[in-house]
Design a protein around this motif. Structure first.
Motif, PDB file in Angstrom:
ATOM      1  N   PRO A 146       0.836  -1.200   0.000  1.00 42.11           N
ATOM      2  CA  PRO A 146       0.000   0.000   0.000  1.00 42.11           C
ATOM      3  C   PRO A 146       0.878   1.260   0.000  1.00 42.11           C
ATOM      4  N   THR A 147       0.354   2.342  -0.537  1.00 39.30           N
ATOM      5  CA  THR A 147       1.124   3.586  -0.715  1.00 39.30           C
ATOM      6  C   THR A 147       1.769   4.050   0.591  1.00 39.30           C
ATOM      7  N   ARG A 148       0.983   4.022   1.659  1.00 37.70           N
ATOM      8  CA  ARG A 148       1.487   4.513   2.939  1.00 37.70           C
ATOM      9  C   ARG A 148       2.760   3.768   3.347  1.00 37.70           C
ATOM     10  N   HIS A 149       2.742   2.440   3.198  1.00 33.57           N
ATOM     11  CA  HIS A 149       3.898   1.665   3.647  1.00 33.57           C
ATOM     12  C   HIS A 149       5.096   1.855   2.723  1.00 33.57           C
ATOM     13  N   ARG A 150       4.835   2.032   1.433  1.00 33.50           N
ATOM     14  CA  ARG A 150       5.939   2.310   0.506  1.00 33.50           C
ATOM     15  C   ARG A 150       6.623   3.625   0.891  1.00 33.50           C
ATOM     16  N   LEU A 151       5.824   4.627   1.192  1.00 35.12           N
ATOM     17  CA  LEU A 151       6.408   5.929   1.545  1.00 35.12           C
ATOM     18  C   LEU A 151       7.100   5.882   2.907  1.00 35.12           C
ATOM     19  N   GLU A 152       6.568   5.097   3.825  1.00 39.40           N
ATOM     20  CA  GLU A 152       7.242   4.966   5.131  1.00 39.40           C
ATOM     21  C   GLU A 152       8.628   4.349   4.975  1.00 39.40           C
ATOM     22  N   LEU A 153       8.720   3.325   4.116  1.00 41.24           N
ATOM     23  CA  LEU A 153      10.029   2.715   3.852  1.00 41.24           C
ATOM     24  C   LEU A 153      10.980   3.729   3.222  1.00 41.24           C
ATOM     25  N   GLN A 154      10.453   4.513   2.281  1.00 43.11           N
ATOM     26  CA  GLN A 154      11.311   5.499   1.622  1.00 43.11           C
ATOM     27  C   GLN A 154      11.779   6.563   2.610  1.00 43.11           C
ATOM     28  N   ALA A 155      10.915   6.925   3.534  1.00 46.97           N
ATOM     29  CA  ALA A 155      11.308   7.941   4.522  1.00 46.97           C
ATOM     30  C   ALA A 155      12.437   7.423   5.408  1.00 46.97           C
ATOM     31  N   ALA A 156      12.336   6.149   5.814  1.00 51.58           N
ATOM     32  CA  ALA A 156      13.387   5.572   6.665  1.00 51.58           C
ATOM     33  C   ALA A 156      14.708   5.493   5.902  1.00 51.58           C
ATOM     34  N   HIS A 157      14.634   5.094   4.635  1.00 48.11           N
ATOM     35  CA  HIS A 157      15.851   4.997   3.822  1.00 48.11           C
ATOM     36  C   HIS A 157      16.442   6.387   3.589  1.00 48.11           C
ATOM     37  N   ALA A 158      15.577   7.365   3.366  1.00 47.41           N
ATOM     38  CA  ALA A 158      16.058   8.735   3.133  1.00 47.41           C
ATOM     39  C   ALA A 158      16.808   9.264   4.354  1.00 47.41           C
ATOM     40  N   ALA A 159      16.289   8.982   5.553  1.00 49.92           N
ATOM     41  CA  ALA A 159      16.970   9.445   6.770  1.00 49.92           C
ATOM     42  C   ALA A 159      18.357   8.814   6.862  1.00 49.92           C
ATOM     43  N   ALA A 160      18.439   7.529   6.509  1.00 52.92           N
ATOM     44  CA  ALA A 160      19.729   6.834   6.566  1.00 52.92           C
ATOM     45  C   ALA A 160      20.694   7.394   5.525  1.00 52.92           C
ATOM     46  N   ARG A 161      20.196   7.615   4.320  1.00 51.21           N
ATOM     47  CA  ARG A 161      21.064   8.134   3.248  1.00 51.21           C
ATOM     48  C   ARG A 161      21.583   9.526   3.617  1.00 51.21           C
ATOM     49  N   ASP A 162      20.694  10.349   4.150  1.00 50.56           N
ATOM     50  CA  ASP A 162      21.115  11.703   4.535  1.00 50.56           C
ATOM     51  C   ASP A 162      22.160  11.654   5.641  1.00 50.56           C
ATOM     52  N   ALA A 163      21.998  10.712   6.561  1.00 48.06           N
ATOM     53  CA  ALA A 163      22.980  10.599   7.647  1.00 48.06           C
ATOM     54  C   ALA A 163      24.349  10.214   7.088  1.00 48.06           C
ATOM     55  N   VAL A 164      24.371   9.331   6.099  1.00 47.32           N
ATOM     56  CA  VAL A 164      25.653   8.907   5.505  1.00 47.32           C
ATOM     57  C   VAL A 164      26.311  10.072   4.760  1.00 47.32           C
ATOM     58  N   HIS A 165      25.502  10.880   4.085  1.00 51.53           N
ATOM     59  CA  HIS A 165      26.078  11.865   3.168  1.00 51.53           C
ATOM     60  C   HIS A 165      26.122  13.300   3.694  1.00 51.53           C
ATOM     61  N   SER A 166      25.502  13.557   4.857  1.00 47.57           N
ATOM     62  CA  SER A 166      25.599  14.925   5.389  1.00 47.57           C
ATOM     63  C   SER A 166      27.029  15.203   5.821  1.00 47.57           C
ATOM     64  N   PRO A 167      27.563  16.372   5.473  1.00 52.08           N
ATOM     65  CA  PRO A 167      28.947  16.670   5.830  1.00 52.08           C
ATOM     66  C   PRO A 167      29.126  16.786   7.340  1.00 52.08           C
ATOM     67  N   PHE A 168      30.311  16.395   7.791  1.00 48.82           N
ATOM     68  CA  PHE A 168      30.689  16.510   9.196  1.00 48.82           C
ATOM     69  C   PHE A 168      30.968  17.981   9.497  1.00 48.82           C
ATOM     70  N   ALA A 169      30.411  18.470  10.602  1.00 47.97           N
ATOM     71  CA  ALA A 169      30.647  19.857  11.020  1.00 47.97           C
ATOM     72  C   ALA A 169      31.379  19.830  12.360  1.00 47.97           C
ATOM     73  N   PRO A 170      32.726  19.825  12.352  1.00 47.05           N
ATOM     74  CA  PRO A 170      33.486  19.704  13.604  1.00 47.05           C
ATOM     75  C   PRO A 170      33.123  20.804  14.595  1.00 47.05           C
ATOM     76  N   GLU A 171      32.721  21.976  14.082  1.00 41.93           N
ATOM     77  CA  GLU A 171      32.411  23.086  14.984  1.00 41.93           C
ATOM     78  C   GLU A 171      31.202  22.774  15.857  1.00 41.93           C
TER      79      GLU A 171
END
Lengths: 464, 282
Positions: free
Chosen positions: B37-62
């Motif tokens: 169902p659409t809701r569950h597909r989007l929930e999976l995508q949201a979880a994956h997006a959070a993980a991808r962003d965490a991997v690729h967000s630049p480190f800010a030492p400050e």
């Protein structure tokens, strides 16, 4: 050691061993680059393929990529090579072998007949000259049928492993995911759990849980808790209900040692599980997982490219007449297979090589969150591997494995694949599904969500 | 439980919501044809997006430095220039950039903290400074603690290079773990005594994982475990398999068959990896 060369665009390229030539000819992937084995340029890669195309298949018998004295997998490959089976292709070069494989002469019977005469290095070599479509077209013709309580690999069938993992092996959590998978028609290849610990007591609890459900509902399938082979041997001695013995294996002696396994240990497990005789329609009782990159990760690749080393693991597998073998293709991470394109290529190579070597090859079509891949890549891979005739695929609830922390195919994905390609479950399992009212008039899995299906008794007991 | 006769649809919904108490697995999702169902597909995508962003967000030492009020910090980079190289070349992420190595403050340090981005800069931004502060508060005041090293494009073993270059006897690497679908901000801590670049292996380290309050380990618990491990490491002169975490009382070990001494099986234990990669990429 021979040297190999070719001329391309007026430049002469030299490769100073068969292993170097194979590595340079390999389609690009991050793991070969990490190992320092990849071609230096796109042109060198193609030059290596020109040179590889001219190499006689017999040369692979004369020049092992890892010395006979150094490695028991090489010894296994050399000592069990079937010269009579090899005869029909013995005079071919790698390039000629590719054309023979694609020809009408290479039908299911011919491929099965030549299989014991092929070595992993021969099939790895020819795969490097083949495009993705070639890998599909040839694998599709190969037929490998195995059986325990269900029959895997028949034409027009696709089986699934139901993988109800739980991060702490909680029995109710496992059973809930098991019910979910069964109601979506999954589990005919195996109901297989990756346990959180290798402790014999925990493994035994899970085995008894699965065995209880299989017996109570008379499900024509087999269970497996994917513990170390020595744990399985120990549990069999103590009378635990072990259907299949599992082990992760790799393509070199040193990589297998990093898994804590030797051919001797596998021989012992093979003998022990054979004596149990728990199968009904067949007696293939081993289950192996493999995956490109494991030898490099264990620093045990001997300068051989990761796809060729992976194919060597299939020589280990075929010694034990397994029910199931699957490559865990995208699990290892982007330092070995960077993105969806590299994972797809590896999936097609592994399936092709496994089938040519006579294995009941399935796949865990998967990716981790640090690889450049997503669920669209899973759909692409699943479709190509379905067309290629994969024996089975691994399925998880919603495609999200909460124990191993990666994404794989979902039960829904398997429904899709069966629907679009007209693939049916293993015949014994299909009959069972029909008997419990889970098949519709077209033979597809009926949508029973929101209804009181008898199987939900499992869930009602857990929920109470 | 109500005694009213339930419709089978309600009954089914009740069953799945009861079953979800036992597992976080995505069960009972229903179907749209063969698909989710659409809701569950989007929930999976949201979880994956959070993980991808965490991997690729630049480190800010400050961000980490700001959380370490008053503590001296030094910024370094690994030999992996950028994220794409980092993901494909673990060997480079384990080695300091040569210029940065030359600028590290040498000394007779007992301990150095290395805050490494690993595979989730988000985890490091949120949790690293509180863990350093909570741990430091528990240490023997006589301990010579080096400036906190803030390391970019770094894997666990970069800490060996840092400690060796600075002359530190012990290193704690706080690193962003590989994001999963349920958590993208999990911090790991690796303690190594007398690290030697190139010869120290994962078996020589002690690890705490899933530092992520309130759902995972709290800062206080992580700090207490780390401080206890450090005390024992200094007494025994080692870390790794020879040094167990005894800060709480685990159940007695189960009887171990012949497999007991063997390394974990890939996919058969929480070590993971069709080979052996650690959650934060070794």
């Amino acid at each position: 050691m021979s040297t190999y060369s070719s001329t391309l665009g007026g430049h002469r390229y030299r490769f100073d061993s068969l292993a170097r030539l194979l590595a340079a000819a390999s389609p690009e992937r991050s793991g070969d680059r990490l190992a320092g084995l990849a071609a230096d340029s796109a042109r060198q890669r193609v030059a290596a393929r020109w040179a590889l195309a001219e190499v006689p298949l017999a040369q692979f018998l004369a020049e092992p990529v890892i010395p006979y004295e150094d490695d028991d997998v090489t010894r296994l490959i050399v000592d069990t090579h079937d010269v009579v089976a090899f005869a029909p292709v013995a005079a071919l070069t790698v390039g000629g072998f590719r054309e023979w494989l694609l020809s009408e002469a290479a039908d299911a019977e011919a491929l099965a007949a030549v299989s014991p005469g092929l070595t992993p290095e021969m099939v790895a070599a020819v795969s490097k000259l083949m495009g993705n479509a070639d890998l599909v077209a040839v694998a599709r013709k190969a037929r490998v049928v195995t059986a325990f309580r269900s029959t895997i690999g028949l034409p027009g069938r696709l089986a699934t492993r139901l993988q109800p993992n739980h991060p702490t092996d909680d029995p109710a959590g496992v059973a809930a995911a098991l019910l979910d998978g069964l109601l979506l028609g999954s589990g005919d290849a195996v109901i297989g759990i990756n346990p959180a610990t290798d402790s014999p007591r925990a493994v035994r609890d899970l085995l008894e849980l699965l065995d209880g459900v299989i017996q109570r509902y008379r499900i024509p399938t087999q269970s497996c808790v994917l513990c170390h082979v020595t744990t399985s041997v120990d549990l069999m001695e103590r009378g635990a209900p072990v259907d299949l013995v599992f082990q992760s294996i790799a393509g070199t002696q040193a990589a297998n040692a990093s898994f804590g396994v030797t051919l001797g240990l596998l021989d012992e497990a093979y003998a022990a599980v054979g004596e149990l005789g728990r199968g009904t329609v067949g007696h293939n009782a081993l289950y192996f997982e493999t995956g490109q990159g494991s030898a490099l990760s264990a620093d045990a690749h001997h300068g051989v490219d990761q796809q060729t080393v992976e194919a060597r693991a299939y020589a280990v597998a075929r010694r034990y007449d397994p029910l199931l073998v699957n490559t865990v293709v995208g699990f290892i991470g982007p330092e070995y297979l960077y993105d969806g394109r590299q994972i797809l290529r590896a999936a097609l190579e592994d399936h092709f090589c496994g089938k040519l070597l006579g294995l009941p090859m399935g796949l865990d079509i998967c990716y981790t969150n640090h690889a450049d891949a997503d669920d669209d890549d899973v759909a692409t891979m699943l479709t190509m591997l379905g067309v290629a005739g994969a024996s089975f695929v691994i399925c998880t609830p919603g495609g999200d494995d909460i124990m191993l922390n990666y994404q794989s195919a979902s039960y829904h994905d398997a429904l899709y694949l069966r629907e679009v390609l007209g693939l049916r479950p293993a015949p014994e399992f299909e009959a069972w599904l029909d008997g419990i009212g889970l098949l519709d008039e077209r033979g597809a899995i009926r949508d029973v969500s929101g209804t009181a299906h008898p199987l939900t008794a499992i869930g009602k007991e857990l929920a109470a | 439980m109500t005694h009213r006769q339930l419709s089978s649809g309600e009954d089914d919904l009740l069953m799945w919501s009861a079953l979800r108490r036992h597992t976080q697995a995505r069960i009972g999702l229903g179907r749209a044809g063969s698909a989710l169902p659409t809701r569950h597909r989007l929930e999976l995508q949201a979880a994956h997006a959070a993980a991808r962003d965490a991997v690729h967000s630049p480190f800010a030492p400050e961000v980490v430095a700001a959380g370490l009020t008053g503590e001296p910090t030094v910024r370094v980079r690994s030999a992996a220039g950028g994220r794409l190289t980092y993901l494909q070349r673990p060997d480079l992420g384990r080695r300091l950039d040569d210029i940065d190595r030359a600028h590290l403050p040498g000394g007779d340090w007992d301990l150095v903290f290395v805050v490494a981005d690993g595979l989730s800069s988000r985890a490091v931004h949120e949790h690293a400074a509180p863990v350093v502060r909570a741990t430091t508060a528990l240490l023997d005041p006589g301990l010579r603690v080096a400036p906190v090293i803030l390391a970019e494009q770094a894997r666990v073993a970069l800490g060996d290079d840092v400690a060796h270059a600075m002359g530190a006897a012990m290193v704690v690497v706080l690193i962003g773990e590989r994001p999963g679908m349920s958590a993208a901000d999990s911090l790991g801590a690796y303690l190594t005594y007398a690290p030697r670049p190139g010869t120290t292996t994962d078996a020589d380290r002690n690890c705490l994982s899933n530092i992520r309050p309130p759902l995972g380990l709290t800062y206080e618990t992580a700090a207490a475990k780390l401080a206890a491990l450090m005390g024992r490491a200094r007494e025994m002169g080692l870390t790794g398999v020879g040094l167990k975490d005894e800060s709480d009382s685990p159940p007695p070990p189960l009887p171990v068959p012949s497999s007991g001494a063997l390394p974990p099986n890939p996919r058969s234990s929480d070590a993971g990896g069709a080979g052996s990669f650690s959650p934060s990429g070794g």
